[in-house]
Design an enzyme around this catalytic site. Sequence first.
Site, PDB file in Angstrom:
ATOM      1  CG  ASP A 120       8.991  11.242  -9.134  1.00 19.42           C
ATOM      2  OD1 ASP A 120      10.723  10.943  -8.711  1.00 19.42           O
ATOM      3  OD2 ASP A 120       8.312  11.865  -8.437  1.00 19.42           O
ATOM      4  CG  ASP A 181      12.864   8.819  -3.450  1.00 18.12           C
ATOM      5  OD1 ASP A 181      13.081   8.988  -2.079  1.00 18.12           O
ATOM      6  OD2 ASP A 181      11.795   7.685  -3.631  1.00 18.12           O
TER       7      ASP A 181
END
Length: 400
Positions: A120, A181
């Site tokens: 991330d 994602d």
Amino acid sequence: MRKLVYLVLVLGLTFLNVRCKSETKQNKKEEQNIGKQYSSLENRFQKLVNYPVGANNFPRSMSLAPEVVHKVPSKDWTSGFFPGNLWLIHELTGDSIYKVKAQEWTVLMEDQKENDRTHDMGFKVYCSFGEGLKQDPDNQYYKDVIIESAKTLITRYNDTVKSIRSWDFNKDVWDFPVIIDNMMNLELLFEATKISGDNIYHNIAVQHANTTLKHQFRPDYSVFHVINYDTISGVVKTKDTHQGFDRNSTWARGQAWAIYGYTMSYRYTNNPKYLAQAEATTQFYMEHENLPKDGVPYWDFNDPEISDAPRDASAAAIVTSALFELYTYTNNKTYLDFATQVLNTLNSEAYLLKDTVNGPFILNHSTGNWPKNDEIDEPIVYGDYYFLEALKRKQNLILK
């Protein structure tokens, strides 16, 4: 800048025909509406700027009864959004106090640039340092952090799978998991190549996007959340979910990540396959029979108790922001109209937090992780980020 654009519009009226006069009046009306929107949001913006700065104080979400802000350290995947929110509010309002606070929060994210245990990095670093760089394009410190973060992120790339690994947990279940994602973190890599001139980041981002395009979608262009790859052969072992209702359902935020991810990837590559994928995933989303009339989806399109299912305003904000950009590549007014409708819905009493709520958030009614009963129907920081980005993109279209 807004005054300059407005002056050009006024001077140009002398030379415009009746139709152009009508369009100009409409633009001025929309610009005035944006001003009113910012005014109505001012109290909420103040809640963000007054929130105390701290390395372990990043606001992630909030319970409303009673009011409790859920705080996380910089290592949490959501930590970069709050600095990004302040940067975006500064860009929207021009008030320097938001820039000062954004800078204070952004520097607290630097410790993540060498964190190789997360995929991330884009959410953390690009939503903070990247937003700062947009407003201060000569800031070498911001550039250096972005490059170092990109170097760290590509250590998770597997050349056999041709993807960047997502989570490190559940190793007894997944060999090499890749979640939809992860498309969002490619922006960091694309930008790293623009800054450094080193194509390695761009090339890895393209490989990841290509692999995801090949394996992560069903024939109807709905998206699987998790693809598990074999690291020896590179083949797909399983297709699953972690945050959706089940492996065959369509998790709303996952579909939103796909729409945004391929729209953004087209921006950096001009690859028509990415544009086609963005449009196909958008069509699935917009035309789904279970999408409510206001355009704010239930958390999963296939929840069997759909009429009682919680909404996900964050998914709506992500899609809205993406569609304003997708419109600029396609000139498809359907995208513009839908995005405008949903933005107006989000920017209403139905979804905005009341002024009396003291937490540093703007939107209500997002859903984080339904299977774990976590962050259900609450304000969540990334919902605010994409809502603010959508406001900015809409403003840019009006002032263009």
